[in-house]
Write a protein that holds these residues in place. Structure first.
Motif, short mmCIF file in Angstrom:
data_model
loop_
_atom_site.label_atom_id
_atom_site.label_comp_id
_atom_site.label_asym_id
_atom_site.label_seq_id
_atom_site.Cartn_x
_atom_site.Cartn_y
_atom_site.Cartn_z
N ALA A 21 -104.34 -31.10 42.70
CA ALA A 21 -104.72 -30.88 41.30
C ALA A 21 -106.15 -31.34 41.04
N THR A 104 -102.00 -28.21 36.51
CA THR A 104 -100.81 -28.77 37.16
C THR A 104 -100.42 -27.86 38.30
N HIS A 111 -95.02 -32.10 41.49
CA HIS A 111 -96.07 -31.74 40.55
C HIS A 111 -97.23 -32.73 40.57
N ASP A 113 -100.56 -33.41 38.06
CA ASP A 113 -100.97 -33.03 36.71
C ASP A 113 -102.19 -33.83 36.31
N PHE A 182 -91.65 -31.03 35.95
CA PHE A 182 -92.96 -31.05 35.30
C PHE A 182 -92.98 -32.15 34.23
N THR A 207 -97.71 -39.63 33.56
CA THR A 207 -99.08 -39.28 33.17
C THR A 207 -99.54 -40.16 32.02
N THR A 242 -102.31 -38.62 36.62
CA THR A 242 -100.97 -38.97 37.06
C THR A 242 -101.06 -40.31 37.80
N THR A 254 -104.41 -38.66 40.95
CA THR A 254 -105.21 -37.47 40.70
C THR A 254 -106.70 -37.78 40.62
#
Length: 261
Positions: A21, A104, A111, A113, A182, A207, A242, A254
């Protein structure tokens, strides 16, 4: 509330999804220029996610209900007074615009994000300050994360920093647990009182994604069922990472290559 703690193997898969991501947001930087359409940004990101990363864009066809169509694009592009979930389309960027690109991806069923703000050209003093304060507010929240801390500690840190700098915190849209799903528990408010809410445990992943407005916090949902805008048409900004709760603190899954905490 059923909170999943990720196993070491699941944590590694989440690292890989988070890394991918982040790579999308690194890749798109040179394309965010005056004259580019948000649909073009969507096309470039979609092709990179599918063809280069061999991942799945999670937003595409997500969330359809009897009362709302599924999200039709692979990323969200929220420009100026759009708070979140902006749908890419023919709108072209002009010098001075600000835009949040929210990505995402699904990799091996997990996942990743993340989102970040961009300024098209120079941007106004207010726009650049809003963007900087929003990112720092996110980081203030992330720095509270460790085993035994409370969700309210994160929200309070975000709210305190945002409001001390003259900006308002959107209440309706939250951070969330993430993994195979998600959107999962826990839900994370970006405001609140310290020492309240769920106690954090190592292995949780969620998140942190505050949305700050230059004006009032009030928002409204457009008839497309997705796009959220500020009621007073003031500028809005959002950043998102995240984050994994580790045994001693936190790990941002991330983080981009050009980014420091």
């Amino acid at each position: 509330m059923s909170i999943t703690r990720k196993t070491p193997e699941e944590q590694q898969l989440m690292r890989e999804a988070g890394r991918d991501a982040a790579r999308v947001l690194e890749m798109i930087v040179p394309y965010v220029v005056p004259g580019a359409s948000t649909e073009e940004l969507n096309r470039v990101c979609h092709n990179f996610i599918v063809n280069d990363l061999k991942d799945v864009p999670a937003p595409l066809n997500y969330g359809g209900t009897r009362d709302r169509p599924a999200f039709p694009k692979s990323i969200c592009t929220s420009v100026n007074h759009v708070v979140c979930h902006g749908i890419p389309g023919p709108k072209t960027l002009k010098r001075g615009d600000i835009i949040n690109i929210d990505v995402t991806v699904i990799r091996e069923g997990f996942h990743g994000d993340t989102s970040r703000m961009f300024v098209v050209g120079e941007g106004s003093v207010l726009a650049r300050r809003l963007i900087d304060v929003t990112r720092t507010a996110m980081l203030e929240g992330i720095r509270q994360i460790r085993p035994g801390a409370r969700l309210g500690d994160i929200g309070h840190a975000v709210q305190r920093y945002a409001e001390s700098n003259g900006f308002s915190v959107v209440r309706e849209y939250l951070g969330h647990g993430i993994g195979r799903r998600f959107h999962d528990d826990p839900q994370l408010l970006h405001y609140g009182r310290p020492g309240t809410g769920l106690a954090l445990e190592a292995g949780m992943i969620f998140t942190v994604e505050p949305m700050l407005n230059a004006g009032r916090a009030d928002v409204r949902l457009l008839p497309d069922g997705w796009t959220v805008v500020t009621k007073d048409h003031s500028l809005s900004a959002q950043w998102e990472h995240t984050v994994l709760v580790t045994e001693t603190g936190f790990e941002v899954l991330t983080l981009r290559a050009d980014e420091t905490l």
